[in-house]
Design a protein around this motif. Sequence first.
Motif, PDB file in Angstrom:
ATOM      1  N   PHE A  52     -38.733  57.984  27.538  1.00  0.00           N
ATOM      2  CA  PHE A  52     -38.297  58.830  26.436  1.00  0.00           C
ATOM      3  C   PHE A  52     -37.324  58.116  25.498  1.00  0.00           C
ATOM      4  N   GLN A  56     -38.668  58.108  21.270  1.00  0.00           N
ATOM      5  CA  GLN A  56     -37.853  58.831  20.310  1.00  0.00           C
ATOM      6  C   GLN A  56     -37.833  58.119  18.965  1.00  0.00           C
ATOM      7  N   GLN A  62     -35.383  62.812  21.477  1.00  0.00           N
ATOM      8  CA  GLN A  62     -35.852  63.396  22.733  1.00  0.00           C
ATOM      9  C   GLN A  62     -34.675  64.012  23.495  1.00  0.00           C
TER      10      GLN A  62
END
Length: 521
Positions: A52, A56, A62
Amino acid sequence: MNRFTPSRRVRAPVCLGPAARRAAGRRREPREPREPPYAARARRVAAADEFFLHVQTPDNPQYVGGVAILDTSAAPPPTVEALRGHLAERLPAMSRLTRRLRPAGRARHHRWVAGGQLDLAWHVQETALPGRGGRPALDELVATLGTTPLDPDRPPWRIWLVHGPDLHRTAVVVIVHHAVADGLGVVALLRNLLDAPGAIPPTAAGEATPRPACRAARRAVAPAAHACLTRPVAVVQGLVSLGRDAAAPPMSLCGPLSRSRAYLTSTWSLPRLRACADRLDVRMTDLLLAAVGQAAARAVAATGEEPAGQVLRAAVPVTLSLPGPAGPGVPRGPGNRTAALRLDVPLGPMPAARRAEQVGRAARGRRTSAGLLASTAAVRLMGVLPPSLHRAAVRSVYQARFFTAIVSNMRGAPRPLELLGRPLLDVHPIVPLAARVPISVGALGWNDRYCVAATVDPALVDPALVDPAAFAAGLNDALAALSAPYRAAPAPGRTASHRGDDRATDTGAWCHQHPVTIPIS
């Protein structure tokens, strides 16, 4: 012949100089104790957590989290100083919140490093909603906080104490980077701040911090984490299955994301929805998927497109960790321990109950297949790549080419809890979007209340994106129909007991978005 047996080795005498004799005569001072390795060294971010950090973007951070509503009818609202002191007492049980992220380099992955002394005056903030903004103003604030960048030089989380969402109500908004925890991880972090009514806080009772429970959770997740080594045949079969249905069916709502967000919340009766799921022989996730499908169909129709023939492919996170001591379904400890289950939801016109049955029948085979095992193995294998290739790999799979919505159903606390002596009423999750995926819906069952929250990209940049009012109305109608009392025979003038156009009750009314100026201190 002379024979002898040496009893010991004879060493030649060593002549020491005056300086050496003085040094040998001095007493050696004891060494200072070393810091534990975890605190002294930087550690690489796990592949599932670093996932993540790579996906992003400035327009799509995120961040996960939750919005908790406190009942302040019997006691005044808590102060921000009291909340900071309470958090400082519980931080030893949440060590991940004390560490910050070191950016990745050309040949080095992201790493966790010690964050130093926490500045709780920055991490825990206080604000008030203007006038009588109510829940719409709170949802507007949450939508803004969900896209406000966190300080990269601090541990990636923040908590907001919000006054004024309603009479005798105070909100606590928790924002955490997805690399710190997934949805259930946020629930576990929140549970560390909560107490049962009348319970003695763990620090006051002298109990140990819950590190053994965290180790138990890691032991519980170990079988799934190492399945790629113990079940290679299943992994290969799952990868082949993922490859066959890799491309998601096209849906007209998908498109480039803007920085704008709409956050929509509602609360429903959990026992009623569970009764509906039992009656239809489906899971609660299937009911939620059916409601999201009806909402997406309503939003597609609002753009002038025909929803019939279109399919919504939902990425459904499935937790891999077993329940810990904190309660059923709540894993202890941070991090991301989920696999992705992809399920198709038809958008053609049909009652919500029939849509739920169709989704449930299609999901049974996928839940027992090797696809979950393969998705977990794929994430771990991508983590072996160099940082640049790892970033390219995860961005190529976490987008609308493979799924067109994110739908997460989570289990919360089955009993009443309180924060600083104030009862906790509702907890609505915050689920981020993915690249070109403008819909995410999270639901959390909490103390017989089913808290549903949707994050959508409103039609501000591209008119083909999601209309929040149309999406909210469709989701509202579907959940109202599914939670309505069951009648064996249709009432006069109605065609069925599961019509999709039933209107919601007061507890299920959606908060439509209005432009509100929120002062953020």
